[in-house]
Scaffold this motif. Structure first.
Motif, PDB file in Angstrom:
ATOM      1  N   ARG A 245      51.058  38.800  40.719  1.00 26.60           N
ATOM      2  CA  ARG A 245      52.376  38.241  40.376  1.00 26.60           C
ATOM      3  C   ARG A 245      53.202  37.987  41.643  1.00 26.60           C
ATOM      4  N   ASP A 246      53.084  38.879  42.615  1.00 29.09           N
ATOM      5  CA  ASP A 246      53.789  38.664  43.888  1.00 29.09           C
ATOM      6  C   ASP A 246      53.286  37.397  44.574  1.00 29.09           C
ATOM      7  N   PHE A 247      51.959  37.199  44.553  1.00 28.70           N
ATOM      8  CA  PHE A 247      51.413  35.984  45.159  1.00 28.70           C
ATOM      9  C   PHE A 247      51.956  34.743  44.455  1.00 28.70           C
ATOM     10  N   ALA A 248      52.042  34.816  43.129  1.00 30.61           N
ATOM     11  CA  ALA A 248      52.498  33.662  42.357  1.00 30.61           C
ATOM     12  C   ALA A 248      53.970  33.368  42.630  1.00 30.61           C
ATOM     13  N   ALA A 249      54.754  34.406  42.880  1.00 31.88           N
ATOM     14  CA  ALA A 249      56.199  34.237  43.071  1.00 31.88           C
ATOM     15  C   ALA A 249      56.578  33.904  44.505  1.00 31.88           C
ATOM     16  N   ALA A 250      55.655  34.102  45.443  1.00 31.69           N
ATOM     17  CA  ALA A 250      55.981  33.903  46.854  1.00 31.69           C
ATOM     18  C   ALA A 250      56.219  32.417  47.149  1.00 31.69           C
ATOM     19  N   PRO A 251      57.222  32.098  47.962  1.00 30.80           N
ATOM     20  CA  PRO A 251      57.453  30.692  48.323  1.00 30.80           C
ATOM     21  C   PRO A 251      56.304  30.171  49.182  1.00 30.80           C
ATOM     22  N   PRO A 252      56.002  28.874  49.091  1.00 33.27           N
ATOM     23  CA  PRO A 252      54.918  28.310  49.906  1.00 33.27           C
ATOM     24  C   PRO A 252      55.205  28.470  51.399  1.00 33.27           C
ATOM     25  N   VAL A 253      54.163  28.811  52.135  1.00 28.68           N
ATOM     26  CA  VAL A 253      54.252  28.955  53.588  1.00 28.68           C
ATOM     27  C   VAL A 253      53.188  28.066  54.209  1.00 28.68           C
ATOM     28  N   ARG A 254      53.551  27.366  55.256  1.00 28.67           N
ATOM     29  CA  ARG A 254      52.585  26.479  55.910  1.00 28.67           C
ATOM     30  C   ARG A 254      51.623  27.314  56.751  1.00 28.67           C
ATOM     31  N   LYS A 255      50.446  27.537  56.204  1.00 28.28           N
ATOM     32  CA  LYS A 255      49.386  28.237  56.919  1.00 28.28           C
ATOM     33  C   LYS A 255      48.121  27.397  56.860  1.00 28.28           C
ATOM     34  N   PRO A 256      47.200  27.591  57.821  1.00 28.30           N
ATOM     35  CA  PRO A 256      45.998  26.745  57.862  1.00 28.30           C
ATOM     36  C   PRO A 256      45.075  26.897  56.659  1.00 28.30           C
ATOM     37  N   VAL A 257      45.128  28.044  55.976  1.00 28.95           N
ATOM     38  CA  VAL A 257      44.183  28.312  54.882  1.00 28.95           C
ATOM     39  C   VAL A 257      44.959  28.753  53.643  1.00 28.95           C
ATOM     40  N   THR A 258      44.533  28.250  52.491  1.00 24.93           N
ATOM     41  CA  THR A 258      45.049  28.760  51.224  1.00 24.93           C
ATOM     42  C   THR A 258      43.899  29.418  50.459  1.00 24.93           C
ATOM     43  N   ILE A 259      44.221  30.504  49.786  1.00 22.63           N
ATOM     44  CA  ILE A 259      43.257  31.186  48.918  1.00 22.63           C
ATOM     45  C   ILE A 259      43.767  31.023  47.492  1.00 22.63           C
ATOM     46  N   ASP A 260      43.134  30.153  46.744  1.00 24.16           N
ATOM     47  CA  ASP A 260      43.573  29.830  45.393  1.00 24.16           C
ATOM     48  C   ASP A 260      42.830  30.669  44.360  1.00 24.16           C
ATOM     49  N   PHE A 261      43.566  31.398  43.534  1.00 21.37           N
ATOM     50  CA  PHE A 261      42.983  32.100  42.397  1.00 21.37           C
ATOM     51  C   PHE A 261      42.970  31.126  41.216  1.00 21.37           C
ATOM     52  N   ASP A 262      41.801  30.653  40.882  1.00 17.39           N
ATOM     53  CA  ASP A 262      41.661  29.702  39.778  1.00 17.39           C
ATOM     54  C   ASP A 262      41.120  30.466  38.570  1.00 17.39           C
ATOM     55  N   PHE A 263      42.033  30.916  37.706  1.00 15.40           N
ATOM     56  CA  PHE A 263      41.636  31.674  36.530  1.00 15.40           C
ATOM     57  C   PHE A 263      41.266  30.732  35.385  1.00 15.40           C
ATOM     58  N   PHE A 264      40.614  31.302  34.374  1.00 16.41           N
ATOM     59  CA  PHE A 264      40.159  30.532  33.208  1.00 16.41           C
ATOM     60  C   PHE A 264      39.317  29.332  33.662  1.00 16.41           C
ATOM     61  N   ALA A 265      38.429  29.603  34.602  1.00 11.59           N
ATOM     62  CA  ALA A 265      37.639  28.551  35.240  1.00 11.59           C
ATOM     63  C   ALA A 265      36.169  28.955  35.242  1.00 11.59           C
ATOM     64  N   MET A 266      35.334  28.209  34.515  1.00 15.99           N
ATOM     65  CA  MET A 266      33.913  28.533  34.400  1.00 15.99           C
ATOM     66  C   MET A 266      33.074  27.438  35.070  1.00 15.99           C
ATOM     67  N   PRO A 267      32.377  27.761  36.166  1.00 19.63           N
ATOM     68  CA  PRO A 267      31.505  26.759  36.784  1.00 19.63           C
ATOM     69  C   PRO A 267      30.393  26.342  35.821  1.00 19.63           C
ATOM     70  N   ILE A 268      30.177  25.049  35.671  1.00 24.05           N
ATOM     71  CA  ILE A 268      29.115  24.560  34.791  1.00 24.05           C
ATOM     72  C   ILE A 268      28.087  23.728  35.549  1.00 24.05           C
ATOM     73  N   ALA A 269      28.381  23.330  36.774  1.00 19.54           N
ATOM     74  CA  ALA A 269      27.422  22.569  37.579  1.00 19.54           C
ATOM     75  C   ALA A 269      27.912  22.533  39.012  1.00 19.54           C
ATOM     76  N   ILE A 270      26.966  22.363  39.923  1.00 21.74           N
ATOM     77  CA  ILE A 270      27.280  22.122  41.329  1.00 21.74           C
ATOM     78  C   ILE A 270      26.644  20.788  41.691  1.00 21.74           C
ATOM     79  N   GLU A 271      27.425  19.916  42.287  1.00 21.89           N
ATOM     80  CA  GLU A 271      26.949  18.569  42.578  1.00 21.89           C
ATOM     81  C   GLU A 271      27.001  18.277  44.069  1.00 21.89           C
ATOM     82  N   GLY A 272      26.157  17.336  44.496  1.00 23.62           N
ATOM     83  CA  GLY A 272      26.146  16.893  45.880  1.00 23.62           C
ATOM     84  C   GLY A 272      24.865  16.175  46.192  1.00 23.62           C
ATOM     85  N   ASP A 273      24.874  15.438  47.272  1.00 23.04           N
ATOM     86  CA  ASP A 273      23.708  14.671  47.699  1.00 23.04           C
ATOM     87  C   ASP A 273      22.834  15.540  48.595  1.00 23.04           C
TER      88      ASP A 273
END
Length: 433
Positions: A245-273
């Motif tokens: 909840r603290d992460f969700a409430a924190a104001p955006p900060v310009r940093k080189p990397v973001t770590i996104d928690f993507d909940f309710f997300a089920m991988p069903i395939a991986i694609e690429g050449d």
């Protein structure tokens, strides 16, 4: 004198040896047999290199290894150099403490593409495991996906996001440190099938993400239930959700990397050449029993590196009953067959913490004490030594490991406790100097 062979020198193996010493006193000889020339298993190769306080438990194991009735027998492969039936003929009890070092596969289309790696391989790579030192994960793309919502997934995300300076004091392998410093990954996405209340992440590990120099964790407030629902959680989980909840409430900060928690997300395939380029994800929801249910909505997460942190399994050993569905040895409270036992993850499956293995080891030691009445007169350590010598196996003893340890400390970079040898040949060479 009773003779016990413990296969595996990680936490479960050492706790079993410690317990057996207390159960039998001077009436026992214990051989800790490991396929690698170095002991400590998960402590050396699984615990994150920036968590040195956890690795300090190895000093307790060292005290066990230095007792007169315990031997470390390294560089010996059970199932290769010696079989389980041969060990049963030599020892009154054989205990399998092999852990669960193999990744459970992500069974979706594209999981065999280049760039998709299991957490055992990725963690082994940055921890200097000989099996994975040459992994060379792709770090040049802007996105990485980490599949899983447990502490291992957090470790992977954190390691991918740290600066070189933040690794000071760690024992991360030099090849990984150099590769991570050159990494161009700007977004790490943690994919979890369920929501914030269903994570398997502990407060300490989650809290660390909030203090990274070059990365900011992000969580969507819409993924949470009403705040009042947090009160129903057990205290540790409540603290973990509070961090989210603290992460969700924190104001955006310009940093080189973001770590996104993507909940309710089920991988069903991986694609690429020919290599991973994106993960196709299906949005989920929770049913009344808190199970994830697919909704039919899909989207793509760009990722040239996909690390799967979805669990582990114990590798089978020929002649040992095995539960393929659970990825562990078939057993009844630690008993497999007469004289054959298992402990730790090899018994329970990959659950619990390092400390969970201590009562497990003591329980199996009690079983052995109940099952072994008298000295059977079996060959024990002398018989094993003769058998391995006849097969020209180059055995590494604990004193040899101490030479390896000293050599690793001597070659450490500034601020690091050691620079690990990452090949068995290097380890063997250092053990003979």
């Amino acid at each position: 004198m009773r003779h016990v062979a413990v296969i595996g020198s990680g936490p479960a193996g050492f706790y079993t040896a410690e317990a057996a010493l207390k159960a039998f006193g001077d009436g026992i000889c214990i051989d800790l047999i490991d396929r690698l020339p170095v002991p400590y298993g998960l402590i050396r190769f699984g615990v994150a290199p920036d968590h040195q306080s956890i690795k300090a438990v190895s000093r307790r194991y060292e005290q066990v290894a230095l007792t007169p009735h315990v031997r470390f027998v390294g560089n010996v492969s059970v199932g290769g150099d010696v079989s389980v039936p041969e060990l049963l003929s030599l020892y009154d009890a054989v205990v399998l403490a092999t852990g669960a070092p193999d990744d459970r596969p992500l069974d979706i289309p594209g999981s065999d593409l280049s760039g998709v790696v299991g957490s055992a391989a990725f963690v082994g790579w940055y921890n200097g495991h000989p099996d994975f030192a040459d992994l060379a994960p792709p770090l040049a793309g802007p996105g990485a996906a980490v599949v899983g919502n447990g502490n291992v997934a957090l470790d992977v995300a954190r390691i991918l996001s740290k600066t070189r300076a933040e690794f000071e004091g760690s024992d991360i392998a030099a090849h990984a440190l150099e590769a991570l410093e050159a990494s161009r990954i700007a977004r790490v996405t943690l994919l979890g099938r369920r929501g914030p209340h269903q994570i398997a992440m502990t407060p300490k590990e989650l809290g660390e993400l909030g203090h990274l120099e070059r990365a900011q964790p992000r969580v969507d407030l819409a993924d949470f239930p009403e705040p009042g629902a947090d009160a129903l959680l057990e205290p540790g989980m409540r603290k973990s959700v509070a961090h989210l909840r603290d992460f969700a409430a924190a104001p955006p900060v310009r940093k080189p990397v973001t770590i996104d928690f993507d909940f309710f997300a089920m991988p069903i395939a991986i694609e690429g050449d020919g290599r991973a380029e994106r993960v196709i994800v299906e949005r989920t929801r929770l049913d009344d029993e808190l199970r994830s249910v697919p909704t039919g909505e899909t989207y793509a997460v760009p990722a040239s590196l996909v690390v799967t942190c979805i669990g582990y399994k114990t590798p089978p050993i020929e002649g040992v009953p095995y539960e393929h569905g659970r990825g562990r040895f078939a057993n009844s409270d630690g008993r497999i067959l007469p004289g054959l036992y298992c402990v730790g993850w090899a018994r329970r499956g990959p659950t619990g913490t390092i400390g969970t293995n201590r009562p497990d080891g003591y329980q199996v030691a009690e079983l052995i004490a109940a099952d072994i009445d008298n000295d059977s007169g079996k060959g024990g350590p002398d018989g094993l030594d003769a058998l391995l010598a006849s097969r020209n196996v180059d055995v590494v003893a604990f004193r040899d490991w101490q030479r390896i340890e000293a050599a690793e400390a001597a070659r450490a970079r500034d601020g690091s406790p050691r620079e690990k040898f990452v090949s068995i040949d290097e380890m063997i060479a250092a053990s003979r100097t």
